[in-house]
Design a protein around this motif. Structure first.
Motif, mmCIF file in Angstrom:
data_model
loop_
_atom_site.group_PDB
_atom_site.id
_atom_site.type_symbol
_atom_site.label_atom_id
_atom_site.label_comp_id
_atom_site.label_asym_id
_atom_site.label_seq_id
_atom_site.Cartn_x
_atom_site.Cartn_y
_atom_site.Cartn_z
ATOM 1 N N MET A 1 -24.844 15.058 32.413
ATOM 2 C CA MET A 1 -24.094 16.288 32.619
ATOM 3 C C MET A 1 -22.614 15.978 32.368
ATOM 4 O O MET A 1 -22.105 14.949 32.789
ATOM 5 C CB MET A 1 -24.311 16.790 34.041
ATOM 6 C CG MET A 1 -23.434 17.951 34.406
ATOM 7 S SD MET A 1 -24.193 19.576 34.500
ATOM 8 C CE MET A 1 -25.648 19.337 35.429
ATOM 9 N N ILE A 2 -21.949 16.888 31.693
ATOM 10 C CA ILE A 2 -20.534 16.754 31.359
ATOM 11 C C ILE A 2 -19.739 17.744 32.203
ATOM 12 O O ILE A 2 -20.061 18.938 32.234
ATOM 13 C CB ILE A 2 -20.279 17.045 29.856
ATOM 14 C CG1 ILE A 2 -21.224 16.234 28.967
ATOM 15 C CG2 ILE A 2 -18.810 16.790 29.510
ATOM 16 C CD1 ILE A 2 -21.161 14.754 29.134
ATOM 17 N N ALA A 3 -18.720 17.260 32.877
ATOM 18 C CA ALA A 3 -17.834 18.116 33.662
ATOM 19 C C ALA A 3 -16.701 18.597 32.765
ATOM 20 O O ALA A 3 -16.059 17.788 32.086
ATOM 21 C CB ALA A 3 -17.262 17.340 34.853
ATOM 22 N N GLU B 1 -22.096 13.214 39.965
ATOM 23 C CA GLU B 1 -22.719 14.498 39.645
ATOM 24 C C GLU B 1 -22.709 14.698 38.128
ATOM 25 O O GLU B 1 -23.634 15.263 37.560
ATOM 26 C CB GLU B 1 -21.967 15.643 40.329
ATOM 27 C CG GLU B 1 -22.527 17.001 40.032
ATOM 28 C CD GLU B 1 -21.784 18.140 40.700
ATOM 29 O OE1 GLU B 1 -22.103 19.292 40.391
ATOM 30 O OE2 GLU B 1 -20.874 17.895 41.519
ATOM 31 N N CYS B 2 -21.624 14.218 37.499
ATOM 32 C CA CYS B 2 -21.486 14.277 36.044
ATOM 33 C C CYS B 2 -21.185 12.886 35.513
ATOM 34 O O CYS B 2 -20.465 12.108 36.155
ATOM 35 C CB CYS B 2 -20.370 15.242 35.654
ATOM 36 S SG CYS B 2 -20.720 16.955 36.116
ATOM 37 N N GLU B 3 -21.731 12.575 34.350
ATOM 38 C CA GLU B 3 -21.525 11.252 33.753
ATOM 39 C C GLU B 3 -20.117 11.109 33.175
ATOM 40 O O GLU B 3 -19.487 10.062 33.305
ATOM 41 C CB GLU B 3 -22.556 11.022 32.655
ATOM 42 C CG GLU B 3 -22.461 9.653 32.013
ATOM 43 C CD GLU B 3 -23.522 9.422 30.949
ATOM 44 O OE1 GLU B 3 -23.549 8.297 30.416
ATOM 45 O OE2 GLU B 3 -24.289 10.348 30.630
ATOM 46 N N PHE B 4 -19.641 12.166 32.501
ATOM 47 C CA PHE B 4 -18.326 12.167 31.878
ATOM 48 C C PHE B 4 -17.625 13.482 32.174
ATOM 49 O O PHE B 4 -18.261 14.464 32.553
ATOM 50 C CB PHE B 4 -18.432 12.024 30.349
ATOM 51 C CG PHE B 4 -18.986 10.717 29.886
ATOM 52 C CD1 PHE B 4 -18.257 9.543 30.033
ATOM 53 C CD2 PHE B 4 -20.228 10.651 29.287
ATOM 54 C CE1 PHE B 4 -18.769 8.332 29.596
ATOM 55 C CE2 PHE B 4 -20.746 9.446 28.842
ATOM 56 C CZ PHE B 4 -20.008 8.282 28.999
ATOM 57 N N GLY B 5 -16.317 13.483 31.941
ATOM 58 C CA GLY B 5 -15.543 14.696 32.049
ATOM 59 C C GLY B 5 -14.743 14.936 30.787
ATOM 60 O O GLY B 5 -14.421 13.989 30.058
ATOM 61 N N ILE B 6 -14.426 16.189 30.556
ATOM 62 C CA ILE B 6 -13.520 16.584 29.478
ATOM 63 C C ILE B 6 -12.501 17.526 30.086
ATOM 64 O O ILE B 6 -12.869 18.527 30.716
ATOM 65 C CB ILE B 6 -14.271 17.278 28.319
ATOM 66 C CG1 ILE B 6 -15.309 16.330 27.703
ATOM 67 C CG2 ILE B 6 -13.272 17.760 27.259
ATOM 68 C CD1 ILE B 6 -16.213 16.984 26.663
ATOM 69 N N LEU B 7 -11.232 17.178 29.925
ATOM 70 C CA LEU B 7 -10.132 17.959 30.470
ATOM 71 C C LEU B 7 -9.207 18.404 29.346
ATOM 72 O O LEU B 7 -8.916 17.620 28.437
ATOM 73 C CB LEU B 7 -9.335 17.126 31.479
ATOM 74 C CG LEU B 7 -10.039 16.825 32.791
ATOM 75 C CD1 LEU B 7 -9.252 15.781 33.587
ATOM 76 C CD2 LEU B 7 -10.221 18.097 33.606
ATOM 77 N N ILE B 8 -8.708 19.635 29.451
ATOM 78 C CA ILE B 8 -7.828 20.161 28.413
ATOM 79 C C ILE B 8 -6.703 20.952 29.059
ATOM 80 O O ILE B 8 -6.948 21.820 29.897
ATOM 81 C CB ILE B 8 -8.598 21.094 27.448
ATOM 82 C CG1 ILE B 8 -9.903 20.448 26.985
ATOM 83 C CG2 ILE B 8 -7.741 21.468 26.253
ATOM 84 C CD1 ILE B 8 -10.984 21.428 26.664
ATOM 85 N N PRO C 1 -26.114 19.250 28.611
ATOM 86 C CA PRO C 1 -25.807 19.954 29.863
ATOM 87 C C PRO C 1 -24.359 19.729 30.288
ATOM 88 O O PRO C 1 -23.794 18.648 30.088
ATOM 89 C CB PRO C 1 -26.778 19.349 30.869
ATOM 90 C CG PRO C 1 -27.215 18.062 30.291
ATOM 91 C CD PRO C 1 -27.037 18.144 28.801
ATOM 92 N N TYR C 2 -23.774 20.763 30.864
ATOM 93 C CA TYR C 2 -22.381 20.686 31.302
ATOM 94 C C TYR C 2 -22.204 21.562 32.531
ATOM 95 O O TYR C 2 -23.033 22.424 32.830
ATOM 96 C CB TYR C 2 -21.429 21.146 30.194
ATOM 97 C CG TYR C 2 -21.561 22.613 29.881
ATOM 98 C CD1 TYR C 2 -20.791 23.550 30.562
ATOM 99 C CD2 TYR C 2 -22.485 23.062 28.948
ATOM 100 C CE1 TYR C 2 -20.939 24.903 30.303
ATOM 101 C CE2 TYR C 2 -22.635 24.404 28.685
ATOM 102 C CZ TYR C 2 -21.857 25.315 29.374
ATOM 103 O OH TYR C 2 -22.011 26.656 29.134
ATOM 104 N N LYS C 3 -21.118 21.325 33.225
ATOM 105 C CA LYS C 3 -20.715 22.179 34.343
ATOM 106 C C LYS C 3 -19.249 22.513 34.143
ATOM 107 O O LYS C 3 -18.425 21.615 33.946
ATOM 108 C CB LYS C 3 -20.936 21.482 35.679
ATOM 109 C CG LYS C 3 -20.644 22.392 36.861
ATOM 110 C CD LYS C 3 -21.149 21.820 38.158
ATOM 111 C CE LYS C 3 -20.852 22.794 39.290
ATOM 112 N NZ LYS C 3 -21.275 22.251 40.579
#
Length: 142
Positions: free
Chosen positions: A1-3, A56-63, A27-29
């Motif tokens: 899951m990607i945050a 809860e999530c394996e990785f995150g992406i922030l922008i 999958p993402y949240k």
């Protein structure tokens, strides 16, 4: 899951990333923001970082607009290695060498076509686990 998380400056690019992840079945949240109304990027950096730290999530992406502020905010949390990347080489290198767990990008800096390639590179590159890289990460974490 990607945050996923962004402020108003990253909202448009986050929408492109959501579509891309959906199309690939990843999958993402989405931790917000959910509009282009002005908001504070540290709120969303913290939500995504907490999701990654809790596993809860394996990785995150922030922008955010530049990716700078939101990456600084995320990196304040012990165990987070957020990397600001605007090219595929950096995205690959930060996964291979730094085991980065959050990708940060600037929605006002990079176009969606290139950003999606960076996302794919980041998510598909494993950490090398080379001893020298493990040692350096441990020095960061201590």
């Amino acid at each position: 899951m990607i945050a996923l998380g962004c402020d108003h400056g990253g909202f448009e690019l986050k929408q492109e990333i959501i579509k891309h992840l959906k199309d690939k079945g990843v999958p993402y949240k989405d931790y917000g923001t959910y509009t282009e109304d002005s908001c504070d990027y540290p709120v969303y950096a913290k939500k995504v970082a907490e999701a990654v730290l809790s596993k809860e999530c394996e990785f995150g992406i922030l922008i955010c607009g530049t990716g700078i502020g939101i990456s600084i905010a995320a990196n304040r949390m012990k165990g987070i290695r957020a990397a600001l990347c605007h090219d595929c080489f950096s995205a690959e290198a930060t996964r291979l060498h730094n085991d980065a767990n959050i990708l940060a990008m600037g929605g006002r800096v990079i176009g969606p076509g290139h950003a999606l390639k960076i996302v794919d590179t980041f998510l598909n590159t494993p950490f090398s686990k080379d001893e020298r890289h493990v040692r350096r990460i441990n020095l960061i974490e201590d």
